[in-house]
Design a protein around this motif. Structure first.
Motif, PDB file in Angstrom:
ATOM      1  N   GLY A  61     -43.370   5.036   7.480  1.00  0.00           N
ATOM      2  CA  GLY A  61     -44.663   5.321   8.123  1.00  0.00           C
ATOM      3  C   GLY A  61     -45.548   6.162   7.217  1.00  0.00           C
ATOM      4  O   GLY A  61     -46.763   5.950   7.141  1.00  0.00           O
ATOM      5  N   GLU A  62     -44.943   7.091   6.490  1.00  0.00           N
ATOM      6  CA  GLU A  62     -45.718   7.936   5.580  1.00  0.00           C
ATOM      7  C   GLU A  62     -46.173   7.159   4.344  1.00  0.00           C
ATOM      8  O   GLU A  62     -47.241   7.420   3.799  1.00  0.00           O
ATOM      9  CB  GLU A  62     -44.906   9.173   5.175  1.00  0.00           C
ATOM     10  CG  GLU A  62     -44.617  10.116   6.330  1.00  0.00           C
ATOM     11  CD  GLU A  62     -45.885  10.644   7.001  1.00  0.00           C
ATOM     12  OE1 GLU A  62     -46.909  10.830   6.309  1.00  0.00           O
ATOM     13  OE2 GLU A  62     -45.859  10.856   8.220  1.00  0.00           O
ATOM     14  N   VAL A  63     -45.364   6.190   3.908  1.00  0.00           N
ATOM     15  CA  VAL A  63     -45.789   5.311   2.807  1.00  0.00           C
ATOM     16  C   VAL A  63     -47.038   4.555   3.248  1.00  0.00           C
ATOM     17  O   VAL A  63     -48.037   4.460   2.528  1.00  0.00           O
ATOM     18  CB  VAL A  63     -44.651   4.315   2.431  1.00  0.00           C
ATOM     19  CG1 VAL A  63     -45.164   3.193   1.540  1.00  0.00           C
ATOM     20  CG2 VAL A  63     -43.507   5.054   1.745  1.00  0.00           C
ATOM     21  N   GLU A  91     -51.991  15.847   2.068  1.00  0.00           N
ATOM     22  CA  GLU A  91     -51.185  16.460   3.135  1.00  0.00           C
ATOM     23  C   GLU A  91     -50.101  15.490   3.607  1.00  0.00           C
ATOM     24  O   GLU A  91     -48.968  15.888   3.887  1.00  0.00           O
ATOM     25  CB  GLU A  91     -52.083  16.878   4.298  1.00  0.00           C
ATOM     26  CG  GLU A  91     -52.966  18.055   3.935  1.00  0.00           C
ATOM     27  CD  GLU A  91     -54.006  18.359   5.004  1.00  0.00           C
ATOM     28  OE1 GLU A  91     -54.982  19.054   4.660  1.00  0.00           O
ATOM     29  OE2 GLU A  91     -53.867  17.910   6.148  1.00  0.00           O
ATOM     30  N   GLU A  92     -50.460  14.201   3.695  1.00  0.00           N
ATOM     31  CA  GLU A  92     -49.463  13.197   4.101  1.00  0.00           C
ATOM     32  C   GLU A  92     -48.356  13.081   3.055  1.00  0.00           C
ATOM     33  O   GLU A  92     -47.223  12.744   3.389  1.00  0.00           O
ATOM     34  CB  GLU A  92     -50.119  11.827   4.296  1.00  0.00           C
ATOM     35  CG  GLU A  92     -51.172  11.743   5.380  1.00  0.00           C
ATOM     36  CD  GLU A  92     -50.624  11.860   6.787  1.00  0.00           C
ATOM     37  OE1 GLU A  92     -49.395  11.972   6.952  1.00  0.00           O
ATOM     38  OE2 GLU A  92     -51.430  11.861   7.722  1.00  0.00           O
ATOM     39  N   ALA A  93     -48.712  13.336   1.790  1.00  0.00           N
ATOM     40  CA  ALA A  93     -47.686  13.241   0.729  1.00  0.00           C
ATOM     41  C   ALA A  93     -46.610  14.304   0.938  1.00  0.00           C
ATOM     42  O   ALA A  93     -45.454  14.096   0.570  1.00  0.00           O
ATOM     43  CB  ALA A  93     -48.327  13.381  -0.647  1.00  0.00           C
ATOM     44  N   ASP A  94     -46.960  15.445   1.534  1.00  0.00           N
ATOM     45  CA  ASP A  94     -45.927  16.448   1.859  1.00  0.00           C
ATOM     46  C   ASP A  94     -44.923  15.836   2.830  1.00  0.00           C
ATOM     47  O   ASP A  94     -43.710  15.974   2.662  1.00  0.00           O
ATOM     48  CB  ASP A  94     -46.549  17.692   2.524  1.00  0.00           C
ATOM     49  CG  ASP A  94     -47.448  18.473   1.579  1.00  0.00           C
ATOM     50  OD1 ASP A  94     -47.265  18.353   0.354  1.00  0.00           O
ATOM     51  OD2 ASP A  94     -48.332  19.194   2.076  1.00  0.00           O
ATOM     52  N   HIS A  95     -45.450  15.147   3.857  1.00  0.00           N
ATOM     53  CA  HIS A  95     -44.556  14.511   4.848  1.00  0.00           C
ATOM     54  C   HIS A  95     -43.623  13.516   4.152  1.00  0.00           C
ATOM     55  O   HIS A  95     -42.440  13.427   4.464  1.00  0.00           O
ATOM     56  CB  HIS A  95     -45.370  13.747   5.907  1.00  0.00           C
ATOM     57  CG  HIS A  95     -46.282  14.618   6.718  1.00  0.00           C
ATOM     58  ND1 HIS A  95     -47.119  14.120   7.693  1.00  0.00           N
ATOM     59  CD2 HIS A  95     -46.494  15.951   6.692  1.00  0.00           C
ATOM     60  CE1 HIS A  95     -47.798  15.115   8.240  1.00  0.00           C
ATOM     61  NE2 HIS A  95     -47.443  16.229   7.644  1.00  0.00           N
ATOM     62  N   LEU A  96     -44.214  12.769   3.221  1.00  0.00           N
ATOM     63  CA  LEU A  96     -43.440  11.762   2.485  1.00  0.00           C
ATOM     64  C   LEU A  96     -42.273  12.441   1.752  1.00  0.00           C
ATOM     65  O   LEU A  96     -41.131  11.986   1.819  1.00  0.00           O
ATOM     66  CB  LEU A  96     -44.392  11.093   1.486  1.00  0.00           C
ATOM     67  CG  LEU A  96     -43.924   9.860   0.749  1.00  0.00           C
ATOM     68  CD1 LEU A  96     -43.846   8.684   1.716  1.00  0.00           C
ATOM     69  CD2 LEU A  96     -44.896   9.508  -0.373  1.00  0.00           C
ATOM     70  N   GLU A 175     -48.972  18.099  12.774  1.00  0.00           N
ATOM     71  CA  GLU A 175     -50.022  17.804  11.787  1.00  0.00           C
ATOM     72  C   GLU A 175     -50.684  16.454  12.039  1.00  0.00           C
ATOM     73  O   GLU A 175     -51.888  16.301  11.811  1.00  0.00           O
ATOM     74  CB  GLU A 175     -49.445  17.918  10.369  1.00  0.00           C
ATOM     75  CG  GLU A 175     -49.058  19.353  10.081  1.00  0.00           C
ATOM     76  CD  GLU A 175     -48.617  19.642   8.646  1.00  0.00           C
ATOM     77  OE1 GLU A 175     -48.330  20.811   8.368  1.00  0.00           O
ATOM     78  OE2 GLU A 175     -48.550  18.713   7.814  1.00  0.00           O
ATOM     79  N   GLU A 176     -49.910  15.464  12.532  1.00  0.00           N
ATOM     80  CA  GLU A 176     -50.527  14.154  12.831  1.00  0.00           C
ATOM     81  C   GLU A 176     -51.543  14.312  13.973  1.00  0.00           C
ATOM     82  O   GLU A 176     -52.624  13.721  13.934  1.00  0.00           O
ATOM     83  CB  GLU A 176     -49.491  13.087  13.228  1.00  0.00           C
ATOM     84  CG  GLU A 176     -48.262  12.906  12.358  1.00  0.00           C
ATOM     85  CD  GLU A 176     -48.501  12.626  10.886  1.00  0.00           C
ATOM     86  OE1 GLU A 176     -49.642  12.766  10.405  1.00  0.00           O
ATOM     87  OE2 GLU A 176     -47.517  12.300  10.205  1.00  0.00           O
ATOM     88  N   ILE A 177     -51.192  15.130  14.958  1.00  0.00           N
ATOM     89  CA  ILE A 177     -52.126  15.348  16.071  1.00  0.00           C
ATOM     90  C   ILE A 177     -53.410  15.969  15.518  1.00  0.00           C
ATOM     91  O   ILE A 177     -54.525  15.546  15.847  1.00  0.00           O
ATOM     92  CB  ILE A 177     -51.477  16.243  17.159  1.00  0.00           C
ATOM     93  CG1 ILE A 177     -50.348  15.474  17.856  1.00  0.00           C
ATOM     94  CG2 ILE A 177     -52.516  16.715  18.177  1.00  0.00           C
ATOM     95  CD1 ILE A 177     -49.495  16.304  18.805  1.00  0.00           C
TER      96      ILE A 177
HETATM   97 FE   LIG Z   1     -47.835  12.060   8.119  1.00  0.00          FE
END
Ligand SMILES: [Fe+2]
Ligand SMILES: [Fe+2]
Length: 213
Positions: A61-63, A91-96, A175-177
């Motif tokens: 999902g993060e990809v 910021e999404e790359a942190d999740h990844l 963070e997604e919210i």
């Molecule tokens: Fe994310």
């Protein structure tokens, strides 16, 4: 003097970003994993495999999120919006990275279908950006809503003693919210029902596919 990038520079940048994402060397903000200070208390091997499969879906999902934000930023004509989307992608790359690290701890590989999810996400983002700011941001809000929902589902399914994965998913969910709310406050509009249903179908394909492949 600041040099303005040409369309070719930007296209090369897109390929670079795709390869970095798929090889796990994407640049994030450097925020440490929420699991960093927690012990790995999940010991049962079959439970580790089960949790690993769920984390593989979250990683996929993060990809897809990376691809989406990059496609949007590439096609967006507004410089401030582009900068916002690129920051969101960092910021999404942190999740990844957090999901990837947890997958390594489980000794599991990322989904083999990730290049496919990247392509799908990029095309979706690029198409929305062509339709203007409110659709572009509306897409962000809808994707974030769907990602938040599947994280919630995984929090229900994860073994209770997998506190490391839980810490990661809890922070990602918050963070997604926030990302979704930001998109709406910047002018996003709710997407029409057929678009939302199509996205839900794609999301279901992604979650089912990455669970096993
Ligand atoms: Fe994310
Ligand atoms: Fe997000």
């Amino acid at each position: 003097m600041q040099r303005h990038s040409s369309p070719l520079d930007r296209l090369v940048g897109q390929f670079d970003h795709a390869l970095r994402t798929l090889h796990g060397v994407q640049r994030g903000t450097g925020k440490p994993s929420p699991a960093a200070a927690l012990d790995d208390t999940l010991v049962e091997p079959s439970e580790r495999v089960r949790a690993g499969r769920l984390m593989r879906v979250d990683h996929a999902g993060e990809v897809m999120a990376q691809a989406l934000y990059q496609g949007q930023a590439f096609m967006s004509r507004e410089t401030p919006l582009r900068a916002h989307l690129e920051q969101a992608a960092r910021e999404e790359a942190d999740h990844l990275h957090w999901c990837e690290e947890r997958l390594r701890e489980f000794r599991m590989r990322p989904s083999l279908l990730n290049p496919l999810w990247y392509m799908g996400g990029w095309l979706m983002g690029a198409s929305a950006a062509r339709l203007g700011r409110s659709t572009n941001l509306g897409l962000v809000a809808e994707v974030e809503r769907q990602v938040e929902a599947h994280i919630e589902d995984h929090l229900q399914q994860l073994p209770a003693d997998d506190i490391r994965s839980r810490a990661i998913l809890n922070t990602m969910q918050e963070e997604e919210i926030q990302h979704g709310q930001n998109a709406m406050s910047l002018g996003g509009r709710k997407l029409p029902l057929p678009a939302r249903l199509g996205m839900r179908l794609l999301s279901r394909l992604m979650t089912r596919g990455s669970l096993w492949v």
